[in-house]
Design a protein around this motif. Structure first.
Motif, PDB file in Angstrom:
ATOM      1  N   THR A 244      -6.898  19.605  56.144  1.00  0.00           N
ATOM      2  CA  THR A 244      -7.579  19.435  54.861  1.00  0.00           C
ATOM      3  C   THR A 244      -7.754  17.958  54.561  1.00  0.00           C
ATOM      4  OG1 THR A 244      -5.478  19.503  53.648  1.00  0.00           O
ATOM      5  CG2 THR A 244      -6.642  21.606  53.958  1.00  0.00           C
ATOM      6  N   GLY A 253     -14.098  23.121  49.448  1.00  0.00           N
ATOM      7  CA  GLY A 253     -14.473  24.083  50.472  1.00  0.00           C
ATOM      8  C   GLY A 253     -15.423  23.531  51.515  1.00  0.00           C
ATOM      9  N   THR A 254     -16.018  22.354  51.263  1.00  0.00           N
ATOM     10  CA  THR A 254     -16.913  21.744  52.236  1.00  0.00           C
ATOM     11  C   THR A 254     -16.134  21.382  53.495  1.00  0.00           C
ATOM     12  OG1 THR A 254     -18.285  20.784  50.495  1.00  0.00           O
ATOM     13  CG2 THR A 254     -18.503  19.835  52.688  1.00  0.00           C
ATOM     14  N   ARG A 255     -16.731  21.691  54.639  1.00  0.00           N
ATOM     15  CA  ARG A 255     -16.096  21.325  55.901  1.00  0.00           C
ATOM     16  C   ARG A 255     -16.777  20.081  56.455  1.00  0.00           C
ATOM     17  NH1 ARG A 255     -15.172  25.651  60.277  1.00  0.00           N
ATOM     18  NH2 ARG A 255     -17.407  25.998  60.101  1.00  0.00           N
ATOM     19  N   ARG A 257     -16.501  17.001  59.670  1.00  0.00           N
ATOM     20  CA  ARG A 257     -15.914  16.552  60.927  1.00  0.00           C
ATOM     21  C   ARG A 257     -15.663  15.062  60.798  1.00  0.00           C
ATOM     22  NH1 ARG A 257     -19.336  17.323  66.222  1.00  0.00           N
ATOM     23  NH2 ARG A 257     -20.613  15.788  65.116  1.00  0.00           N
ATOM     24  N   ILE A 268     -12.022  18.753  62.382  1.00  0.00           N
ATOM     25  CA  ILE A 268     -12.781  19.361  61.281  1.00  0.00           C
ATOM     26  C   ILE A 268     -11.807  19.732  60.171  1.00  0.00           C
ATOM     27  CG2 ILE A 268     -14.196  21.326  60.582  1.00  0.00           C
ATOM     28  CD1 ILE A 268     -15.407  21.340  63.353  1.00  0.00           C
ATOM     29  N   VAL A 269     -12.095  19.256  58.970  1.00  0.00           N
ATOM     30  CA  VAL A 269     -11.197  19.487  57.830  1.00  0.00           C
ATOM     31  C   VAL A 269     -11.968  20.132  56.685  1.00  0.00           C
ATOM     32  CG1 VAL A 269      -9.689  17.550  58.421  1.00  0.00           C
ATOM     33  CG2 VAL A 269     -11.638  17.171  56.906  1.00  0.00           C
ATOM     34  N   ARG A 270     -11.216  20.718  55.761  1.00  0.00           N
ATOM     35  CA  ARG A 270     -11.791  21.346  54.566  1.00  0.00           C
ATOM     36  C   ARG A 270     -11.410  20.514  53.347  1.00  0.00           C
ATOM     37  NH1 ARG A 270      -9.306  24.851  51.100  1.00  0.00           N
ATOM     38  NH2 ARG A 270      -7.565  25.036  52.588  1.00  0.00           N
ATOM     39  N   ILE A 271     -12.375  20.237  52.499  1.00  0.00           N
ATOM     40  CA  ILE A 271     -12.106  19.447  51.291  1.00  0.00           C
ATOM     41  C   ILE A 271     -11.442  20.349  50.239  1.00  0.00           C
ATOM     42  CG2 ILE A 271     -13.096  18.049  49.439  1.00  0.00           C
ATOM     43  CD1 ILE A 271     -13.302  16.801  52.234  1.00  0.00           C
ATOM     44  N   ASN A 272     -10.227  19.960  49.819  1.00  0.00           N
ATOM     45  CA  ASN A 272      -9.514  20.743  48.805  1.00  0.00           C
ATOM     46  C   ASN A 272      -8.861  19.860  47.741  1.00  0.00           C
ATOM     47  OD1 ASN A 272      -7.364  19.652  50.228  1.00  0.00           O
ATOM     48  ND2 ASN A 272      -6.154  21.539  50.187  1.00  0.00           N
TER      49      ASN A 272
END
Length: 309
Positions: A244, A253-255, A257, A268-272
């Motif tokens: 994350t 929720g935006t992914r 790289r 690849i990470v998820r914005i939280n």
């Protein structure tokens, strides 16, 4: 001509590995941004050098050690480990005499292992390309479907074939992405060429997951232990080991790289979460994500951020 080249290469390689005979390293050098102290430089193939290579101009070095009872030789490019050639036997013990480029006593043993020859050839050629000002944009990676091998080229010259005797960084399995990492490291360190995103001849031509909506570059940092278990800006519990990140404006929720521009490694990470709030920083990675791209040691580093669909 081939015989002359082989003799010259053997002389150069033996001179290189003569340095190693003074010590017996039993563990690999850490993957840091500086080459290990035991590393040596090979700058010419097929030539006898009247003087020592100019260390400040060399970008490729070797580090030889023993790994699980076998000879191991890691090639470094500007201090970054690219790959390791594995031999079938243990490393040559200390005290064995070898020939030097300047002459001296006859060698007691002059046969180099296949791993030593391959590592020496690759290291020397990379240094030659660097000195010649080779256009790094001509470095490519191709999939040989017939031989089931990845091959890396400098224009039309084959530099490297990945096989079962080669270990990739962090012992990762061979795949399009890992072959690209090696090629992109060479491209960047030879001439700061942009990263490739596909392997020629591969069915998996696109490495990115989904199309890229936006691409930016900036500085990344990371956060972890002090925030583990706390609430993130989107309300979930922060897990420092999850993939994350915090960003100031991207929707939750935006992914994305994130690629470390120093070594070509991506995650690849998820914005939280929201942040970073320190001026000049673009994204704040979780500890796990930072470790995946080699950012833990430096704390902050330049990255490319690809916003994915």
């Amino acid at each position: 001509m081939k015989k002359t080249l082989y003799i010259g290469l053997t002389t150069t390689a033996l001179a290189v590995f003569g340095v190693f005979s003074d010590s017996r390293a039993n563990t690999p050098a850490p993957a840091t941004t500086s080459a290990p102290e035991a590393a040596v430089v090979a700058s010419k193939v097929g030539e006898r050098q009247a003087t020592a290579p100019i260390a400040t101009r060399a970008i490729a070095t070797l580090h030889r050690y023993e790994k699980q009872g076998r000879e191991a030789i890691t090639v470094y490019l500007r201090g970054i480990p690219i790959l390791t050639f594995m031999g079938t036997n243990a490393a040559q013990p200390a005290g064995v005499k070898v020939a030097t480029a300047s002459g001296g006593a006859p060698p007691e043993r002059t046969t180099l292992s296949d791993a030593a020859q391959q590592a020496t050839i690759l290291t020397a050629r990379l240094n030659q390309l660097h000195e010649q000002g080779f256009d790094a944009n001509l470095v490519r990676v191709r999939w040989d479907g017939q031989q089931q091998r990845y091959r890396i080229y400098a224009d039309k010259e084959q530099l490297l074939t990945l096989n079962n005797q080669i270990l990739l960084p962090q012992n990762q399995q061979r795949s399009d992405e890992n072959a690209l990492r090696i090629a992109n490291l060479i491209r960047r360190q030879l001439g700061n060429a942009p990263a490739l995103t596909s392997v020629d001849g591969s069915d998996n031509t696109v490495v990115a997951v989904g199309p890229i909506r936006m691409q930016v570059t900036g500085m990344a940092s990371w956060y972890g232990p002090g925030f583990h278990g706390a609430r993130t800006a989107n309300g979930e519990r922060f897990n420092q080991d999850a993939m994350t990140a915090a960003h100031k404006t991207l929707p939750f929720g935006t992914r994305v790289r994130v690629t470390n521009l120093h070594n070509g490694r991506s995650v690849i990470v998820r914005i939280n979460d929201r942040g970073p709030f320190t001026p000049g920083r673009e994204i704040d990675l979780s500890r796990g994500a930072a470790a995946a791209i080699g950012l833990i040691g430096t704390g902050v580093g330049p990255v490319r951020i690809d916003v994915l669909q």
